[in-house]
Design a protein around this motif. Structure first.
Motif, PDB file in Angstrom:
ATOM      1  N   MET A   1       0.834  -1.192   0.000  1.00 37.94           N
ATOM      2  CA  MET A   1       0.000   0.000   0.000  1.00 37.94           C
ATOM      3  C   MET A   1       0.873   1.248   0.000  1.00 37.94           C
ATOM      4  SD  MET A   1      -3.150  -0.599   2.524  1.00 37.94           S
ATOM      5  CE  MET A   1      -4.524  -1.414   1.795  1.00 37.94           C
ATOM      6  N   SER A   2       0.446   2.256  -0.740  1.00 40.52           N
ATOM      7  CA  SER A   2       1.224   3.485  -0.790  1.00 40.52           C
ATOM      8  C   SER A   2       0.844   4.388   0.382  1.00 40.52           C
ATOM      9  CB  SER A   2       0.988   4.200  -2.117  1.00 40.52           C
ATOM     10  OG  SER A   2      -0.370   4.555  -2.240  1.00 40.52           O
ATOM     11  N   SER A   3       1.799   5.216   0.797  1.00 36.79           N
ATOM     12  CA  SER A   3       1.543   6.122   1.916  1.00 36.79           C
ATOM     13  C   SER A   3       0.606   7.234   1.458  1.00 36.79           C
ATOM     14  CB  SER A   3       2.844   6.690   2.459  1.00 36.79           C
ATOM     15  OG  SER A   3       3.499   7.421   1.466  1.00 36.79           O
ATOM     16  N   CYS A   4      -0.069   7.823   2.429  1.00 37.80           N
ATOM     17  CA  CYS A   4      -1.052   8.856   2.114  1.00 37.80           C
ATOM     18  C   CYS A   4      -0.358  10.154   1.710  1.00 37.80           C
ATOM     19  CB  CYS A   4      -1.954   9.089   3.320  1.00 37.80           C
ATOM     20  SG  CYS A   4      -3.418  10.047   2.892  1.00 37.80           S
ATOM     21  N   PRO A   5      -0.839  10.809   0.671  1.00 41.17           N
ATOM     22  CA  PRO A   5      -0.248  12.085   0.254  1.00 41.17           C
ATOM     23  C   PRO A   5      -0.331  13.174   1.328  1.00 41.17           C
ATOM     24  CG  PRO A   5      -1.663  11.237  -1.484  1.00 41.17           C
ATOM     25  CD  PRO A   5      -1.874  10.362  -0.268  1.00 41.17           C
ATOM     26  N   CYS A   6      -1.248  13.042   2.288  1.00 44.38           N
ATOM     27  CA  CYS A   6      -1.448  14.091   3.290  1.00 44.38           C
ATOM     28  C   CYS A   6      -0.281  14.218   4.262  1.00 44.38           C
ATOM     29  CB  CYS A   6      -2.746  13.872   4.055  1.00 44.38           C
ATOM     30  SG  CYS A   6      -2.650  12.669   5.398  1.00 44.38           S
ATOM     31  N   GLY A   7       0.614  13.244   4.259  1.00 43.78           N
ATOM     32  CA  GLY A   7       1.796  13.329   5.118  1.00 43.78           C
ATOM     33  C   GLY A   7       1.697  12.573   6.427  1.00 43.78           C
ATOM     34  N   LEU A   8       0.534  12.052   6.767  1.00 45.40           N
ATOM     35  CA  LEU A   8       0.420  11.261   7.988  1.00 45.40           C
ATOM     36  C   LEU A   8       0.959   9.860   7.733  1.00 45.40           C
ATOM     37  CD1 LEU A   8      -3.084  12.387   9.311  1.00 45.40           C
ATOM     38  CD2 LEU A   8      -0.822  13.148  10.054  1.00 45.40           C
ATOM     39  N   PRO A   9       1.455   9.210   8.777  1.00 42.00           N
ATOM     40  CA  PRO A   9       2.097   7.894   8.591  1.00 42.00           C
ATOM     41  C   PRO A   9       1.095   6.744   8.500  1.00 42.00           C
ATOM     42  CG  PRO A   9       2.212   8.525  10.884  1.00 42.00           C
ATOM     43  CD  PRO A   9       1.578   9.684  10.147  1.00 42.00           C
ATOM     44  N   ALA A  10       0.284   6.762   7.462  1.00 43.21           N
ATOM     45  CA  ALA A  10      -0.694   5.699   7.243  1.00 43.21           C
ATOM     46  C   ALA A  10      -0.854   5.497   5.744  1.00 43.21           C
ATOM     47  CB  ALA A  10      -2.038   6.078   7.868  1.00 43.21           C
ATOM     48  N   PRO A  11      -1.237   4.301   5.331  1.00 44.96           N
ATOM     49  CA  PRO A  11      -1.509   4.080   3.911  1.00 44.96           C
ATOM     50  C   PRO A  11      -2.711   4.910   3.455  1.00 44.96           C
ATOM     51  CG  PRO A  11      -1.299   1.991   5.087  1.00 44.96           C
ATOM     52  CD  PRO A  11      -1.362   3.074   6.122  1.00 44.96           C
ATOM     53  N   TYR A  12      -2.687   5.335   2.214  1.00 53.10           N
ATOM     54  CA  TYR A  12      -3.765   6.151   1.646  1.00 53.10           C
ATOM     55  C   TYR A  12      -5.141   5.522   1.893  1.00 53.10           C
ATOM     56  CZ  TYR A  12      -6.953   7.976  -1.862  1.00 53.10           C
ATOM     57  OH  TYR A  12      -8.058   8.485  -2.494  1.00 53.10           O
ATOM     58  N   ASP A  13      -5.290   4.217   1.627  1.00 53.64           N
ATOM     59  CA  ASP A  13      -6.596   3.574   1.764  1.00 53.64           C
ATOM     60  C   ASP A  13      -7.146   3.657   3.181  1.00 53.64           C
ATOM     61  OD1 ASP A  13      -6.843   2.913  -0.886  1.00 53.64           O
ATOM     62  OD2 ASP A  13      -6.099   0.870  -0.634  1.00 53.64           O
ATOM     63  N   GLU A  14      -6.276   3.660   4.177  1.00 51.97           N
ATOM     64  CA  GLU A  14      -6.705   3.708   5.579  1.00 51.97           C
ATOM     65  C   GLU A  14      -6.779   5.133   6.115  1.00 51.97           C
ATOM     66  OE1 GLU A  14      -4.096   1.178   7.831  1.00 51.97           O
ATOM     67  OE2 GLU A  14      -4.301  -0.437   6.370  1.00 51.97           O
ATOM     68  N   CYS A  15      -6.233   6.087   5.398  1.00 54.23           N
ATOM     69  CA  CYS A  15      -6.186   7.475   5.850  1.00 54.23           C
ATOM     70  C   CYS A  15      -7.212   8.285   5.052  1.00 54.23           C
ATOM     71  CB  CYS A  15      -4.755   8.008   5.677  1.00 54.23           C
ATOM     72  SG  CYS A  15      -4.420   9.579   6.497  1.00 54.23           S
ATOM     73  N   CYS A  16      -6.775   9.086   4.131  1.00 44.73           N
ATOM     74  CA  CYS A  16      -7.686   9.945   3.369  1.00 44.73           C
ATOM     75  C   CYS A  16      -8.571   9.176   2.399  1.00 44.73           C
ATOM     76  CB  CYS A  16      -6.890  11.015   2.635  1.00 44.73           C
ATOM     77  SG  CYS A  16      -6.111  12.195   3.761  1.00 44.73           S
ATOM     78  N   GLY A  17      -8.138   8.017   1.967  1.00 44.57           N
ATOM     79  CA  GLY A  17      -8.956   7.209   1.065  1.00 44.57           C
ATOM     80  C   GLY A  17     -10.323   6.898   1.647  1.00 44.57           C
ATOM     81  N   ARG A  18     -10.402   6.677   2.959  1.00 47.42           N
ATOM     82  CA  ARG A  18     -11.688   6.404   3.616  1.00 47.42           C
ATOM     83  C   ARG A  18     -12.634   7.595   3.478  1.00 47.42           C
ATOM     84  NH1 ARG A  18     -12.097   5.796   8.909  1.00 47.42           N
ATOM     85  NH2 ARG A  18     -10.621   7.472   9.228  1.00 47.42           N
ATOM     86  N   LEU A  19     -12.080   8.808   3.608  1.00 47.22           N
ATOM     87  CA  LEU A  19     -12.905  10.007   3.461  1.00 47.22           C
ATOM     88  C   LEU A  19     -13.329  10.189   2.012  1.00 47.22           C
ATOM     89  CD1 LEU A  19     -11.277  10.415   6.193  1.00 47.22           C
ATOM     90  CD2 LEU A  19     -11.693  12.814   5.833  1.00 47.22           C
ATOM     91  N   HIS A  20     -12.400   9.969   1.090  1.00 48.22           N
ATOM     92  CA  HIS A  20     -12.707  10.116  -0.331  1.00 48.22           C
ATOM     93  C   HIS A  20     -13.812   9.161  -0.765  1.00 48.22           C
ATOM     94  CE1 HIS A  20      -8.406  11.843  -1.135  1.00 48.22           C
ATOM     95  NE2 HIS A  20      -9.142  12.602  -0.351  1.00 48.22           N
ATOM     96  N   ARG A  21     -13.795   7.950  -0.211  1.00 47.72           N
ATOM     97  CA  ARG A  21     -14.807   6.947  -0.571  1.00 47.72           C
ATOM     98  C   ARG A  21     -16.119   7.133   0.186  1.00 47.72           C
ATOM     99  NH1 ARG A  21     -10.134   3.895   0.124  1.00 47.72           N
ATOM    100  NH2 ARG A  21     -10.897   3.104   2.136  1.00 47.72           N
ATOM    101  N   GLY A  22     -16.171   8.076   1.145  1.00 48.14           N
ATOM    102  CA  GLY A  22     -17.381   8.314   1.919  1.00 48.14           C
ATOM    103  C   GLY A  22     -17.573   7.357   3.080  1.00 48.14           C
ATOM    104  N   GLU A  23     -16.537   6.601   3.444  1.00 42.67           N
ATOM    105  CA  GLU A  23     -16.622   5.650   4.549  1.00 42.67           C
ATOM    106  C   GLU A  23     -16.428   6.320   5.904  1.00 42.67           C
ATOM    107  OE1 GLU A  23     -13.599   2.816   3.577  1.00 42.67           O
ATOM    108  OE2 GLU A  23     -14.662   2.129   1.794  1.00 42.67           O
ATOM    109  N   ALA A  24     -15.914   7.537   5.911  1.00 42.29           N
ATOM    110  CA  ALA A  24     -15.675   8.292   7.136  1.00 42.29           C
ATOM    111  C   ALA A  24     -15.796   9.766   6.799  1.00 42.29           C
ATOM    112  CB  ALA A  24     -14.287   7.983   7.699  1.00 42.29           C
ATOM    113  N   ALA A  25     -15.982  10.574   7.844  1.00 43.52           N
ATOM    114  CA  ALA A  25     -16.056  12.028   7.677  1.00 43.52           C
ATOM    115  C   ALA A  25     -14.937  12.669   8.485  1.00 43.52           C
ATOM    116  CB  ALA A  25     -17.406  12.548   8.151  1.00 43.52           C
ATOM    117  N   ALA A  26     -14.457  13.797   8.025  1.00 43.97           N
ATOM    118  CA  ALA A  26     -13.408  14.527   8.742  1.00 43.97           C
ATOM    119  C   ALA A  26     -13.928  14.965  10.106  1.00 43.97           C
ATOM    120  CB  ALA A  26     -12.954  15.733   7.934  1.00 43.97           C
ATOM    121  N   GLU A  27     -13.142  14.722  11.136  1.00 45.29           N
ATOM    122  CA  GLU A  27     -13.519  15.109  12.495  1.00 45.29           C
ATOM    123  C   GLU A  27     -13.037  16.507  12.848  1.00 45.29           C
ATOM    124  OE1 GLU A  27     -12.478  12.119  15.349  1.00 45.29           O
ATOM    125  OE2 GLU A  27     -13.237  10.509  14.064  1.00 45.29           O
ATOM    126  N   THR A  28     -12.045  17.007  12.114  1.00 47.56           N
ATOM    127  CA  THR A  28     -11.482  18.330  12.377  1.00 47.56           C
ATOM    128  C   THR A  28     -11.250  19.049  11.056  1.00 47.56           C
ATOM    129  OG1 THR A  28      -9.176  17.600  12.252  1.00 47.56           O
ATOM    130  CG2 THR A  28     -10.263  17.451  14.436  1.00 47.56           C
TER     131      THR A  28
END
Length: 128
Positions: A1-28
């Motif tokens: 899995m590739s790292s998230c472009p946002c700079g946090l230490p998580a794979p894209y699919d588990e980080c911003c990818g969840r928001l992009h797919r509508g599986e989660a909403a931004a908390e902040t």
């Protein structure tokens, strides 16, 4: 899995990818800003438009073909937490255009709309 472009230490699919797919909403506001940077990096115009306040959202969004967003650094945040209604995020976004490096600085303003964080507008300090 590739790292998230946002700079946090998580794979894209588990980080911003969840928001992009509508599986989660931004908390902040910062999380929304990071997810929007990632959307620019991966070319997700639909997410960018969905996360834009209706009063300032453009009708459509086109990506510049030779512009690649590379790295994000959050400089400062103001409010924008889980209990807030508004917030700001100042950031630096590094990019390349036709092989030449550049940096954009912006202070973005976010607000809650129908319970969700959305981008309202930003003051660009330097641009591509």
């Amino acid at each position: 899995m590739s790292s998230c472009p946002c700079g946090l230490p998580a794979p894209y699919d588990e980080c911003c990818g969840r928001l992009h797919r509508g599986e989660a909403a931004a908390e902040t506001a910062e999380q929304l800003m990071r997810s929007r940077f990632s959307a620019f990096a991966v070319g997700d115009a639909d997410y960018l438009l969905r996360s834009w306040h209706p009063s300032t959202r453009p009708a459509e969004l086109a990506f510049e073909p030779h512009l690649r967003w590379k790295r994000l650094s959050v400089v400062a945040t103001g409010a924008g937490g889980p209990a807030d209604e508004e917030g700001t995020v100042e950031f630096r976004a590094r990019f390349s255009r036709r092989g030449r490096a550049g940096e954009m600085r912006e202070v973005s303003r976010f607000a809650r709309h129908e319970g969700a964080w959305v981008y309202v507008n930003g003051e660009v300090r330097s641009s591509p």
